[in-house]
Design an enzyme around this catalytic site. Structure first.
Site, PDB file in Angstrom:
ATOM      1  N   THR A 149       8.738  -1.904 -14.385  1.00 35.01           N
ATOM      2  CA  THR A 149       7.976  -2.402 -13.241  1.00 35.01           C
ATOM      3  C   THR A 149       7.014  -3.470 -13.734  1.00 35.01           C
ATOM      4  O   THR A 149       6.586  -3.429 -14.889  1.00 35.01           O
ATOM      5  CB  THR A 149       7.163  -1.275 -12.577  1.00 35.01           C
ATOM      6  N   GLU A 152      11.591   1.027  -8.462  1.00 31.03           N
ATOM      7  CA  GLU A 152      11.888   2.465  -8.454  1.00 31.03           C
ATOM      8  C   GLU A 152      12.980   2.830  -7.461  1.00 31.03           C
ATOM      9  O   GLU A 152      13.455   3.963  -7.434  1.00 31.03           O
ATOM     10  CB  GLU A 152      10.611   3.253  -8.110  1.00 31.03           C
ATOM     11  N   LYS A 177     -10.935  -1.652   3.245  1.00 32.64           N
ATOM     12  CA  LYS A 177     -11.524  -0.528   3.990  1.00 32.64           C
ATOM     13  C   LYS A 177     -12.863  -0.960   4.565  1.00 32.64           C
ATOM     14  O   LYS A 177     -13.836  -1.092   3.853  1.00 32.64           O
ATOM     15  CB  LYS A 177     -11.681   0.675   3.068  1.00 32.64           C
ATOM     16  N   TRP A 189      -8.995   0.642   8.346  1.00 30.71           N
ATOM     17  CA  TRP A 189      -8.230  -0.163   7.405  1.00 30.71           C
ATOM     18  C   TRP A 189      -7.875  -1.523   7.995  1.00 30.71           C
ATOM     19  O   TRP A 189      -7.408  -1.606   9.131  1.00 30.71           O
ATOM     20  CB  TRP A 189      -6.924   0.547   7.036  1.00 30.71           C
TER      21      TRP A 189
HETATM   22  P1  AMP Z   1       8.515  -4.442  -7.486  1.00 33.79           P
HETATM   23  O1  AMP Z   1       8.954  -3.114  -7.933  1.00 33.79           O
HETATM   24  O2  AMP Z   1       7.815  -5.220  -8.560  1.00 33.79           O
HETATM   25  O3  AMP Z   1       9.618  -5.231  -6.856  1.00 33.79           O
HETATM   26  O4  AMP Z   1       7.389  -4.248  -6.352  1.00 33.79           O
HETATM   27  C1  AMP Z   1       7.607  -3.416  -5.241  1.00 33.79           C
HETATM   28  C2  AMP Z   1       6.530  -3.654  -4.205  1.00 33.79           C
HETATM   29  O5  AMP Z   1       6.648  -4.955  -3.638  1.00 33.79           O
HETATM   30  C3  AMP Z   1       6.623  -2.727  -3.035  1.00 33.79           C
HETATM   31  O6  AMP Z   1       6.046  -1.473  -3.290  1.00 33.79           O
HETATM   32  C4  AMP Z   1       5.881  -3.502  -1.955  1.00 33.79           C
HETATM   33  O7  AMP Z   1       4.488  -3.331  -2.050  1.00 33.79           O
HETATM   34  C5  AMP Z   1       6.213  -4.930  -2.279  1.00 33.79           C
HETATM   35  N1  AMP Z   1       7.297  -5.408  -1.403  1.00 33.79           N
HETATM   36  C6  AMP Z   1       8.599  -5.523  -1.680  1.00 33.79           C
HETATM   37  N2  AMP Z   1       9.286  -6.025  -0.638  1.00 33.79           N
HETATM   38  C7  AMP Z   1       8.387  -6.212   0.354  1.00 33.79           C
HETATM   39  C8  AMP Z   1       8.465  -6.689   1.703  1.00 33.79           C
HETATM   40  N3  AMP Z   1       9.613  -7.105   2.249  1.00 33.79           N
HETATM   41  N4  AMP Z   1       7.320  -6.720   2.416  1.00 33.79           N
HETATM   42  C9  AMP Z   1       6.139  -6.319   1.889  1.00 33.79           C
HETATM   43  N5  AMP Z   1       6.005  -5.871   0.636  1.00 33.79           N
HETATM   44  C10 AMP Z   1       7.111  -5.815  -0.126  1.00 33.79           C
END
Ligand code: AMP
Length: 534
Positions: A180, A323, A432, A437
């Site tokens: 990640t 994940e 917040k 929120w």
């Molecule tokens: P990663 O594992 O680095 O791809 O990050 C995942 C995170 O990216 C998710 O938990 C979201 O917070 C954000 N994310 C991914 N796709 C979207 C989307 N279409 N809209 C808003 N947030 C997103």
């Protein structure tokens, strides 16, 4: 009970065999960093992957060993995936945009044995070599430009004949490893299995998702190191689609390659599409009339979706995370979508969508109690399913899920009665104010619709009365003269009055993570000293 069905393990090698046997002549086209175009097809990719597997065995790589790549998108990178996985190694993609310390941490934590790298990243390799504790072989994917004494991919494969039978094994064996991006703390490894990857790729080709078939031609702008290019190199092989890969992803090369190869499908994070449209505004050169684009990784701004739709492109919004391999939800366009007004269509596409078969989702409160799917109540989004993480790689602290396998995503969301989800924020980014929120994502997306705004980021700053209040950091479009009052007037018509930012700050650029998301931690550091009065 007498009778039953055949028990074939869901292995990645079966995807490669299907593509080579049934769609062997379908193209796999790569453009390398030096502009060179390489035309291959699924049959040749299999032949090279078999030679790659033989080369791995010759180097002493054993099943389960990690083989790492530091590379952009291209055919040799795809061969390294199928080849390493085909001899039961675990392919580990490393994001070259990470900081040096993170790359060293990740490679050592994964105990990588071999590292394949693009010549473009030779300087990183040269610099970090002394700190890699487990890598025994460094191999350059290009014919020249490698670090001194390192082997090249071409030389390694030239010694092999491709007369190789894929290793067999359990479908639950690991096949890929991806860390990640980790905006706080050390990156964490997600270890995908053959089974999770095959099931995820099957879900990916569905019409409601990527929508791939043998007549499709897909160019994943999303890098192979960003959650396995969202599984597209596997999904395209299952579908028998043509796969177009580019080692550079600037708007000019993208438009040119999409046109030349008659690309029909593409997938990328919003910043890529915003860059393409800014390029179109400057030069008049637009992306070709694609059939479908998938936008994910961050929320897709409404104005962006609108413009792509005006070009006749079908747009889908995808939410996912490392994940989740990464597909979690995709836009849920019902039978009446085509007859909806544009505003209603955009409202629907502002949601991240519904789960495909294979993912279950729910929202919960701070105590873990399930919340209603009423389209209004927001809570922590949790998911589970056969391509969702169970435990981080080499994490001794225990599973990443609760007793019922629910994985807490760290996102805050609402779910409508129809099962359509909308991300409101990351738990740690939500603002917040006075016990309520404010969604930073909503403020950012609405601000993007204001003329002259190129990019915007909302963060919460400490406030003596309200606990936190939002400020908005705005990057102007080239030549634009948009002012604080313009942005506030635009937002006033779209969000509740108490959501309006206390301050609007203009900046030349915004910091991003290695996968293109706004780096809120850095923004809080830079702008945290602004003091807001009661
Ligand atoms: P990663 O594992 O680095 O791809 O990050 C995942 C995170 O990216 C998710 O938990 C979201 O917070 C954000 N994310 C991914 N796709 C979207 C989307 N279409 N809209 C808003 N947030 C997103």
């Amino acid at each position: 009970m007498i009778g039953g069905m055949q028990d074939f393990a869901l292995r990645i090698s079966s995807i490669m065999d299907h593509a080579a046997n049934e769609h062997g002549a379908r193209g796999v086209v790569s453009r390398y960093a030096d502009g060179q175009i390489e035309r291959s097809n699924w049959a040749e990719i299999r032949h090279d992957s078999r030679r790659f597997a033989q080369a791995m065995e010759r180097l002493g790589v054993k099943p389960g060993d990690r083989v790492a790549t530091l590379a952009m998108n291209h055919g040799r990178h795809v061969v390294s995936w199928y080849g390493a996985i085909g001899m039961s190694a675990v392919l580990h993609t490393i994001n070259p945009r990470l900081f040096d310390e993170q790359i060293v941490f990740i490679a050592n934590h994964a105990e990588d044995q071999v590292l394949f790298y693009d010549a473009a990243f030779a300087a990183i390799v040269e610099r970090l070599k002394p700190q890699f504790t487990t890598i025994r072989h460094f191999v350059c994917l290009d014919d020249n430009g490698q670090c001194s004494d390192d082997a090249t991919y071409a030389a390694l494969l030239a010694a092999e004949d491709g007369n190789y039978v894929w290793t067999t094994g359990d479908e639950r064996d690991p096949c890929m490893l991806c860390y990640t991006s980790g905006t706080t703390g050390d990156p964490k490894g997600v270890l995908f299995s053959h089974r999770s990857t095959v099931l995820h790729a099957l879900a990916g080709i569905q019409p409601a998702c990527l929508g791939l078939g043998p007549d499709s031609c897909i160019l994943p702008v999303v890098p192979q190191f960003h959650v396995c290019a969202w599984g597209i190199p596997f999904a395209a092989a299952i579908a028998g689609a043509k796969l177009v890969l580019s080692a550079t992803n600037d708007p000019a090369s993208m438009c040119e390659l999409m046109r030349a190869e008659k690309v029909t499908h593409s997938a990328a994070v919003p910043t890529v599409w915003l860059g393409m449209l800014a390029y179109a505004d400057e030069t008049g050169i637009t992306p070709p009339p694609l059939e479908k684009v998938v936008i994910g990784g961050s929320a897709a701004p409404r104005a962006l979706v609108d413009r792509l739709m005006n070009m006749g492109i079908s747009v889908s919004h995808l939410w996912g995370m490392t994940e989740l391999s990464p597909i979690g939800t995709v836009s849920r366009k019902g039978h009446d979508f085509a007859s909806m007004s544009r505003e209603d269509q955009l409202d629907l596409l502002a949601y991240q969508g519904g789960v495909p078969y294979g993912v279950e989702m729910r929202i919960v409160d701070a105590d873990g109690a399930a919340l209603p799917r009423d389209g209004a109540t927001s809570g922590r989004l949790q998911v589970r399913g056969p391509w969702v993480i169970e435990r981080y790689f080499r994490d001794e602290s225990g599973p990443a899920v609760d007793a019922d396998n629910w994985f807490d995503t760290g996102d805050v969301a609402i779910i409508t009665p129809e099962g359509v989800m909308q991300i409101k924020d990351r738990v740690k980014d939500v603002i917040k104010s006075g016990g309520e929120w404010i969604s930073s994502v909503t403020l950012e997306n609405e601000a993007l619709g204001c003329a002259g705004v190129a990019e915007a980021a909302a963060i919460g700053l400490p406030h003596p009365k309200w606990d936190e209040r939002p400020i908005l950091i705005v990057v102007r479009k080239d030549g634009a003269d948009v002012q604080e009052a313009d942005v506030l007037a635009h937002l006033s018509a779209r969000v509740a009055k108490w959501w309006l930012p206390d301050r609007i700050v203009f900046a030349d650029s915004l910091p991003h993570t290695a996968t293109g998301k706004l780096l809120k931690t850095a923004l809080r550091e830079t702008y945290g000293t602004i003091s807001l009065s009661a």
